[in-house]
Design a protein around this motif. Structure first.
Motif, short mmCIF file in Angstrom:
data_model
loop_
_atom_site.label_atom_id
_atom_site.label_comp_id
_atom_site.label_asym_id
_atom_site.label_seq_id
_atom_site.Cartn_x
_atom_site.Cartn_y
_atom_site.Cartn_z
N MET A 1 0.84 -1.21 0.00
CA MET A 1 0.00 0.00 0.00
C MET A 1 0.87 1.26 0.00
O MET A 1 1.80 1.38 0.79
N GLU A 2 0.54 2.23 -0.88
CA GLU A 2 1.36 3.42 -1.02
C GLU A 2 1.31 4.35 0.19
O GLU A 2 2.30 4.90 0.58
N ASN A 3 0.08 4.50 0.77
CA ASN A 3 -0.07 5.56 1.76
C ASN A 3 0.00 5.09 3.20
O ASN A 3 -0.49 5.75 4.09
N GLN A 4 0.60 3.92 3.40
CA GLN A 4 0.69 3.43 4.76
C GLN A 4 1.59 4.34 5.58
O GLN A 4 2.59 4.82 5.09
N ARG A 5 1.17 4.54 6.84
CA ARG A 5 1.95 5.45 7.70
C ARG A 5 2.47 4.71 8.92
O ARG A 5 2.01 3.63 9.26
N TYR A 6 3.42 5.34 9.59
CA TYR A 6 3.87 4.82 10.88
C TYR A 6 2.73 5.05 11.87
O TYR A 6 1.90 5.96 11.69
N SER A 7 2.68 4.26 12.95
CA SER A 7 1.63 4.45 13.96
C SER A 7 1.90 5.77 14.68
O SER A 7 3.05 6.25 14.72
N THR A 8 0.84 6.34 15.27
CA THR A 8 0.99 7.63 15.97
C THR A 8 2.03 7.49 17.09
O THR A 8 2.85 8.40 17.30
N THR A 9 2.02 6.34 17.77
CA THR A 9 3.00 6.14 18.86
C THR A 9 4.43 6.21 18.30
O THR A 9 5.29 6.90 18.87
N ALA A 10 4.67 5.52 17.17
CA ALA A 10 6.01 5.51 16.57
C ALA A 10 6.41 6.94 16.17
O ALA A 10 7.57 7.35 16.34
N ILE A 11 5.44 7.70 15.64
CA ILE A 11 5.73 9.07 15.18
C ILE A 11 6.09 9.96 16.38
O ILE A 11 7.10 10.68 16.36
N ILE A 12 5.28 9.85 17.46
CA ILE A 12 5.55 10.68 18.64
C ILE A 12 6.94 10.34 19.20
O ILE A 12 7.75 11.24 19.46
N ILE A 13 7.24 9.03 19.34
CA ILE A 13 8.54 8.65 19.91
C ILE A 13 9.67 9.12 18.99
O ILE A 13 10.71 9.61 19.44
N VAL B 1 14.53 4.12 23.72
CA VAL B 1 14.90 3.32 22.55
C VAL B 1 14.48 1.85 22.76
O VAL B 1 14.05 1.18 21.81
N ILE B 2 14.52 1.39 24.02
CA ILE B 2 14.09 0.01 24.29
C ILE B 2 12.57 -0.09 24.04
O ILE B 2 12.10 -1.00 23.36
N ILE B 3 11.82 0.89 24.58
CA ILE B 3 10.35 0.90 24.38
C ILE B 3 10.05 0.95 22.88
O ILE B 3 9.21 0.21 22.35
N ARG B 4 10.81 1.81 22.18
CA ARG B 4 10.57 2.01 20.74
C ARG B 4 10.84 0.72 19.96
O ARG B 4 10.12 0.38 19.02
N PHE B 5 11.91 0.03 20.36
CA PHE B 5 12.29 -1.19 19.66
C PHE B 5 11.24 -2.28 19.89
O PHE B 5 10.85 -2.99 18.96
N ILE B 6 10.76 -2.39 21.14
CA ILE B 6 9.72 -3.39 21.44
C ILE B 6 8.45 -3.04 20.66
O ILE B 6 7.81 -3.91 20.06
N TRP B 7 8.14 -1.75 20.65
CA TRP B 7 6.93 -1.28 19.94
C TRP B 7 7.00 -1.65 18.45
O TRP B 7 6.01 -1.97 17.80
N ARG B 8 8.22 -1.64 17.92
CA ARG B 8 8.44 -1.92 16.49
C ARG B 8 8.04 -3.36 16.14
O ARG B 8 7.60 -3.65 15.02
N PHE B 9 8.22 -4.28 17.11
CA PHE B 9 7.80 -5.68 16.87
C PHE B 9 6.29 -5.79 16.97
O PHE B 9 5.64 -6.53 16.25
N TRP B 10 5.72 -5.03 17.91
CA TRP B 10 4.28 -5.00 18.14
C TRP B 10 3.57 -4.40 16.93
O TRP B 10 2.58 -4.89 16.46
N SER B 11 4.15 -3.29 16.43
CA SER B 11 3.54 -2.57 15.32
C SER B 11 4.64 -2.30 14.28
O SER B 11 5.28 -1.26 14.30
#
Ligand code: HEM
Ligand code: HEM
Length: 175
Positions: A1-13, A59-69
């Motif tokens: 999909m062309e317009n897929q975005r990062y999740s809001t959580t990923a963007i905020i972090i 960065v640990i939270i972000r990395f874990i979040w990356r597997f989740w989302s």
């Protein structure tokens, strides 16, 4: 999909960390030249350490979040070989965002001073050892240079696509 975005959580972090890391690099260079024993130097060192350890947690939270989302697939404007460069830069950025605070923390643990996290003293497992302190300070400095080069490469990549009117990439990471 062309317009897929990062999740809001990923963007905020991403943006909180980006601002904090750039501030940390400037602060690290600035505070090193302050006169030893001055209140200003102590204040900046304390702030640098607390902010740096906060970044380690983020960065640990972000990395874990990356597997989740997981991040969205790259848009088609990023061609085959280019995709490897983008993904490689992202992986190296994660690695350096982890190594950077860890080397700072180890170096501080051999300084003889207790490391405080926003005023709370952390368990003092290290001891005063000027050689180890110098060695890890040097590694901290070299890794800061590597991190800075990666950030410049990362921002240059984004600007390259923006000036080609390919704004999709930036919008994926914007609010
Ligand atoms: C992402 C996090 C961090 C970044 C981007 C960062 C960046 C920097 C930079 C650019 C310098 C100047 C290097 C030089 O020119 O000598 C520096 C110095 C320093 N940093 Fe960090 N740092 C981070 C985390 C930490 C942490 C967590 C600690 C300790 C708990 C720490 C402790 C120090 C100390 C004590 C110095 C000054 C003396 C030395 O070079 O060791 N840093 N940092
Ligand atoms: C300290 C500074 C920065 C660091 C450490 C950093 C780190 C990262 C990382 C690790 C990713 C990958 C996210 C993932 O896939 O999980 C990313 C993506 C991204 N960053 Fe940054 N970034 C920084 C600054 C910036 C700046 C200043 C911009 C804007 C010019 C920017 C724009 C982007 C964009 C657009 C993406 C998404 C790329 C895509 O669509 O795949 N970043 N950043």
């Amino acid at each position: 999909m062309e317009n897929q975005r990062y999740s809001t959580t990923a963007i905020i972090i991403h943006w909180i960390m980006a601002i904090m890391i750039i501030a940390m690099i400037i602060m690290g260079v600035y505070m090193g030249d302050l006169p030893k024993g001055s209140d200003e130097r102590t204040w900046f060192f304390m702030l640098h350490k607390s902010m740096g350890l906060t970044l380690a947690l983020l960065v640990i939270i972000r990395f874990i979040w990356r597997f989740w989302s997981p991040p969205p697939a790259l848009p088609s404007i990023v061609s085959g070989a280019h995709q490897k460069l983008v993904k490689g830069t992202h992986h190296l950025l994660y690695l350096m965002m982890f190594i950077q605070p860890v080397t700072g923390y180890i170096s501080s643990s051999f300084s003889g001073y207790k490391t405080k996290f926003w005023g709370v003293p952390l368990p003092h497992w290290g001891w005063k050892n000027p050689d180890l302190n110098k060695l890890f300070s040097l590694i901290h400095e070299i890794s800061a240079i590597c991190l800075t080069i990666l950030i410049i490469l990362h921002i240059a990549g984004v600007i390259y696509h923006i000036q080609r009117k390919e704004t999709e990439l930036f919008k994926r990471m914007w609010f």
